[in-house]
Design a protein around this motif. Structure first.
Motif, short mmCIF file in Angstrom:
data_model
loop_
_atom_site.label_atom_id
_atom_site.label_comp_id
_atom_site.label_asym_id
_atom_site.label_seq_id
_atom_site.Cartn_x
_atom_site.Cartn_y
_atom_site.Cartn_z
N ALA A 297 7.44 -9.98 -3.66
CA ALA A 297 6.34 -9.10 -4.99
C ALA A 297 5.54 -7.75 -3.95
N TYR A 317 -2.54 -8.04 -2.54
CA TYR A 317 -1.03 -7.49 -1.11
C TYR A 317 -1.11 -7.22 0.00
N ASP A 340 3.42 -12.26 -1.62
CA ASP A 340 3.79 -12.66 -2.74
C ASP A 340 3.57 -12.95 -3.16
#
Length: 380
Positions: A297, A317, A340
């Motif tokens: 992600a 992240y 992710d």
């Protein structure tokens, strides 16, 4: 994997040469440290107050609190940190030049840099226990065909036209039974598999590799990456089996396949117990791509054993994280990077550990469900 590591090391060498001028000098990060007459202590301890995030509180601690900090093979985690610097968050970005410069450094020098530049924060929930849960995921590899065959009758799809993010679409059962759902997906098939549990596994893991057989008989490996979902809630198939009184399901997915073989009339209720449905996009798989995991992600390739999925409302992240999990099967204490997310990865101290690609990684992922502690390593 060795070729992929060589490639990453090659990048690191280029980055190192670019960052350094000719001649010998100390690393740039050291030249910015305080004068030698007033050296900083090796264990800097808490330097700031707690940091608040939507789902977690970060409490500053001393480096000595991190289990196994002096024993980890940091150079393995450094690969994930370098990869993360391709799309760093705003706090980490100013450090990426130094991270690249230290790509070939010894573990002790990398450890010293971390203690100079980063502050460990224990990640806690606002209420409840301090320990969380660690699970694992992986990238499965399956045989597939480009067209349906007598044996390969279960498709995986691209996202249908008109799918709206955050707006629920048809459930898994409706996709299998309603003509309007089937019409929306007609022509969107990427590949066909022989086993519906393998298709479900792709949906649960979110990505995979397919050894694709084309209509002319040629074969090649492709990656199918997560594209979208039907925005329906995720439900655990294992929990559904338990609710049905099944007690001998332990090795996912092999035991589940065996149960289905013994109870074929209950296949559809099992599949439909999870209304969430995942759509994919096909990606070519070069030799370089094959050495790393799928793109997470954060937008960077995952590093086996060094990338985790997190709740982004707890950990942003790109954040380096110290992970400790004294489980009954696996004991882990290591540097990882939050790269992710996943629909089931919710909460302050919650992580999904990327085990890698293939059957062995799948066995690791199936067995991992154990206590977890996390420390975010944030720039000072």
């Amino acid at each position: 994997m060795k070729k992929g590591l060589q490639w990453l090391v090659g990048l690191a060498i280029v980055a190192t040469l670019a960052a350094c001028s000719t001649g010998t000098r100390q690393p740039e990060w050291r030249s910015q440290a305080p004068p030698a007459t007033t050296p900083p202590p090796r264990d800097l301890g808490p330097l700031t107050g707690s940091l608040a995030h939507p789902k977690s509180r970060w409490v500053p601690v001393a480096w000595s609190e991190l289990p196994g900090f002096n024993d980890d093979a940091l150079h393995e985690g450094w690969i994930a940190m370098i990869t993360s610097c391709a799309r760093p968050n705003a706090a980490i970005a100013p450090l990426c030049r130094e991270v690249r410069q230290l790509s070939l450094a010894e573990n002790d020098e990398q450890r010293e840099w971390m203690m100079q530049r980063l502050q460990p924060y224990r990640v806690e929930a606002y209420t409840g226990p301090t320990d969380g849960k660690l699970t694992s995921y992986y990238e499965p590899v399956f045989e597939a065909t480009r067209r349906p065959t007598a044996t390969n009758t279960y498709p995986i799809y691209q996202a249908p036209a008109g799918l709206v993010p955050k707006r629920p679409w048809f459930t898994r059962q409706e996709i299998d039974t309603l003509p309007q759902a089937q019409a929306a997906l007609r022509g969107r098939e990427i590949a066909w598999l022989a086993d519906p549990i393998d298709v479900l596994m792709l949906h649960i893991q979110g990505s995979g590799r397919l050894r694709m057989t084309e209509p002319d008989g040629s074969q090649h490996m492709v990656r199918v990456a997560f594209s979208a979902t039907n925005e329906q809630p995720y439900r655990s198939v294992q929990q559904w089996l338990i609710s049905q009184g099944v007690t001998k399901i332990s090795a996912w997915p092999d035991d589940t396949k065996q149960w289905v073989a013994q109870n074929p009339q209950r296949l559809q209720p099992l599949l439909w117990s999870n209304p969430r449905y995942v759509f994919f996009r096909e990606e070519a798989l070069s030799e370089v791509d094959a050495a790393s995991g799928p793109v997470g992600a954060q937008g960077v390739p995952l590093t086996p054993g060094r990338s985790i999925a997190v709740d982004r409302d707890s950990i942003p992240y790109g954040t380096p994280v110290w992970l400790a999990s004294p489980g009954p099967t696996f004991t882990l204490a290591k540097l990882v990077v939050a790269q992710d997310t996943g629909s089931a990865i919710v909460g302050a101290v919650r992580a999904d550990y990327f085990a890698g690609t293939g059957a062995e990684a799948g066995r690791v992922a199936a067995r991992m469900n154990q206590p977890l502690r996390l420390w975010a390593l944030w720039p000072k």
